[in-house]
Design a protein around this motif. Structure first.
Motif, PDB file in Angstrom:
ATOM      1  N   ILE A  84     143.177 -47.054 113.125  1.00  0.00           N
ATOM      2  CA  ILE A  84     142.208 -46.802 114.195  1.00  0.00           C
ATOM      3  C   ILE A  84     140.887 -47.568 114.068  1.00  0.00           C
ATOM      4  O   ILE A  84     140.440 -48.193 115.029  1.00  0.00           O
ATOM      5  CB  ILE A  84     141.959 -45.271 114.367  1.00  0.00           C
ATOM      6  CG1 ILE A  84     141.060 -44.991 115.550  1.00  0.00           C
ATOM      7  CG2 ILE A  84     141.433 -44.632 113.106  1.00  0.00           C
ATOM      8  CD1 ILE A  84     141.695 -45.313 116.884  1.00  0.00           C
ATOM      9  N   SER A  85     140.269 -47.558 112.873  1.00  0.00           N
ATOM     10  CA  SER A  85     138.963 -48.220 112.753  1.00  0.00           C
ATOM     11  C   SER A  85     139.101 -49.727 112.961  1.00  0.00           C
ATOM     12  O   SER A  85     138.320 -50.342 113.697  1.00  0.00           O
ATOM     13  CB  SER A  85     138.331 -47.950 111.385  1.00  0.00           C
ATOM     14  OG  SER A  85     138.108 -46.574 111.241  1.00  0.00           O
ATOM     15  N   CYS A 122     145.976 -47.861 107.295  1.00  0.00           N
ATOM     16  CA  CYS A 122     144.642 -47.963 106.691  1.00  0.00           C
ATOM     17  C   CYS A 122     144.667 -48.338 105.208  1.00  0.00           C
ATOM     18  O   CYS A 122     145.352 -47.713 104.411  1.00  0.00           O
ATOM     19  CB  CYS A 122     143.925 -46.630 106.861  1.00  0.00           C
ATOM     20  SG  CYS A 122     142.271 -46.647 106.173  1.00  0.00           S
ATOM     21  N   LEU A 123     143.898 -49.362 104.871  1.00  0.00           N
ATOM     22  CA  LEU A 123     143.806 -49.819 103.487  1.00  0.00           C
ATOM     23  C   LEU A 123     142.457 -49.455 102.873  1.00  0.00           C
ATOM     24  O   LEU A 123     142.048 -49.998 101.857  1.00  0.00           O
ATOM     25  CB  LEU A 123     144.033 -51.336 103.426  1.00  0.00           C
ATOM     26  CG  LEU A 123     145.474 -51.789 103.730  1.00  0.00           C
ATOM     27  CD1 LEU A 123     145.525 -53.284 103.954  1.00  0.00           C
ATOM     28  CD2 LEU A 123     146.416 -51.396 102.620  1.00  0.00           C
ATOM     29  N   GLY A 124     141.761 -48.553 103.533  1.00  0.00           N
ATOM     30  CA  GLY A 124     140.518 -48.041 102.964  1.00  0.00           C
ATOM     31  C   GLY A 124     139.342 -48.982 103.084  1.00  0.00           C
ATOM     32  O   GLY A 124     138.390 -48.889 102.311  1.00  0.00           O
ATOM     33  N   SER A 125     139.403 -49.883 104.015  1.00  0.00           N
ATOM     34  CA  SER A 125     138.281 -50.815 104.201  1.00  0.00           C
ATOM     35  C   SER A 125     137.770 -50.681 105.640  1.00  0.00           C
ATOM     36  O   SER A 125     137.395 -51.670 106.266  1.00  0.00           O
ATOM     37  CB  SER A 125     138.749 -52.235 103.896  1.00  0.00           C
ATOM     38  OG  SER A 125     137.672 -53.127 103.896  1.00  0.00           O
ATOM     39  N   CYS A 126     137.773 -49.446 106.115  1.00  0.00           N
ATOM     40  CA  CYS A 126     137.531 -49.172 107.542  1.00  0.00           C
ATOM     41  C   CYS A 126     136.162 -49.652 108.025  1.00  0.00           C
ATOM     42  O   CYS A 126     136.005 -50.011 109.188  1.00  0.00           O
ATOM     43  CB  CYS A 126     137.657 -47.687 107.813  1.00  0.00           C
ATOM     44  SG  CYS A 126     138.985 -46.902 106.887  1.00  0.00           S
TER      45      CYS A 126
HETATM   46  S1  FES Z   1     141.396 -48.534 109.548  1.00  0.00           S
HETATM   47 FE1  FES Z   1     141.638 -50.526 108.729  1.00  0.00          FE
HETATM   48  S2  FES Z   1     141.108 -50.275 106.651  1.00  0.00           S
HETATM   49 FE2  FES Z   1     140.949 -48.284 107.458  1.00  0.00          FE
END
Ligand code: FES
Length: 171
Positions: A84-85, A122-126
């Motif tokens: 999402i981000s 998501c890879l935690g770099s949102c």
């Molecule tokens: S949504 Fe892309 S790294 Fe979290």
């Protein structure tokens, strides 16, 4: 297909560490992936036979973990986050640009074997999206220009060092 003598020795050692044969599924899968670059159906059969477990158990592990692949992939696997981000920050534009530039679709590999394109969760770099991972390197705040540069660098064998997160300047 078979395990090498060195792998058989390693398996014998691993068996002393894991009381349940099934627990060796991951180590054996890594062994094959490291050697072959992917875990084929034949490798699944081999692991299942070695551990005397149902083939479906091995297939479940292979399909669950994104680091294991069923077929050979490109030298560089471009994993673009579509969560999402990153989506709100333009990951679809990045994906479309890569598809157009490399003339491949998601999941495909370029004919020269250089690049495979994947979308990932998501890879935690949102906060620094849109982003993608190549190997153990994060590429953040991507736009078309930045993607072009990364592809060119990788084509020329210039692999980038992992740097700290590149936080954007907020005003
Ligand atoms: S949504 Fe892309 S790294 Fe979290």
């Amino acid at each position: 297909m078979d395990f090498t003598d060195a792998e058989k020795k390693e398996i014998a050692y691993l068996r002393t560490r894991y009381p349940e044969a099934r627990s060796l599924t991951l180590p054996l899968m890594w062994m094959i992936q490291k050697r072959e670059g992917f875990v084929s159906d034949e490798a699944v059969d081999l692991i299942a036979a070695e551990l005397d477990i149902p083939k479906i158990w091995v297939e479940e592990v292979r399909s669950w973990y994104s680091m294991f692949t069923e077929k050979k992939e490109g030298k560089y696997v471009l994993e673009v986050c579509s969560n999402i981000s990153c989506a709100m920050l333009g990951s679809q534009d990045v994906i479309d640009h890569i598809c157009k530039t490399l003339k491949i679709k998601i999941g495909e590999t370029t004919p020269d074997g250089m690049f495979t394109l994947k979308t990932v969760e998501c890879l935690g770099s949102c906060g620094t999206g849109p982003m993608m991972q190549v190997g153990d390197r994060y590429y953040e705040l991507l736009d078309e220009k930045k993607v072009d540069q990364i592809l060119e660098d990788l084509r020329n064998g210039k692999e980038h060092e992992q740097k700290p997160q590149e936080w954007p300047e907020y005003k």
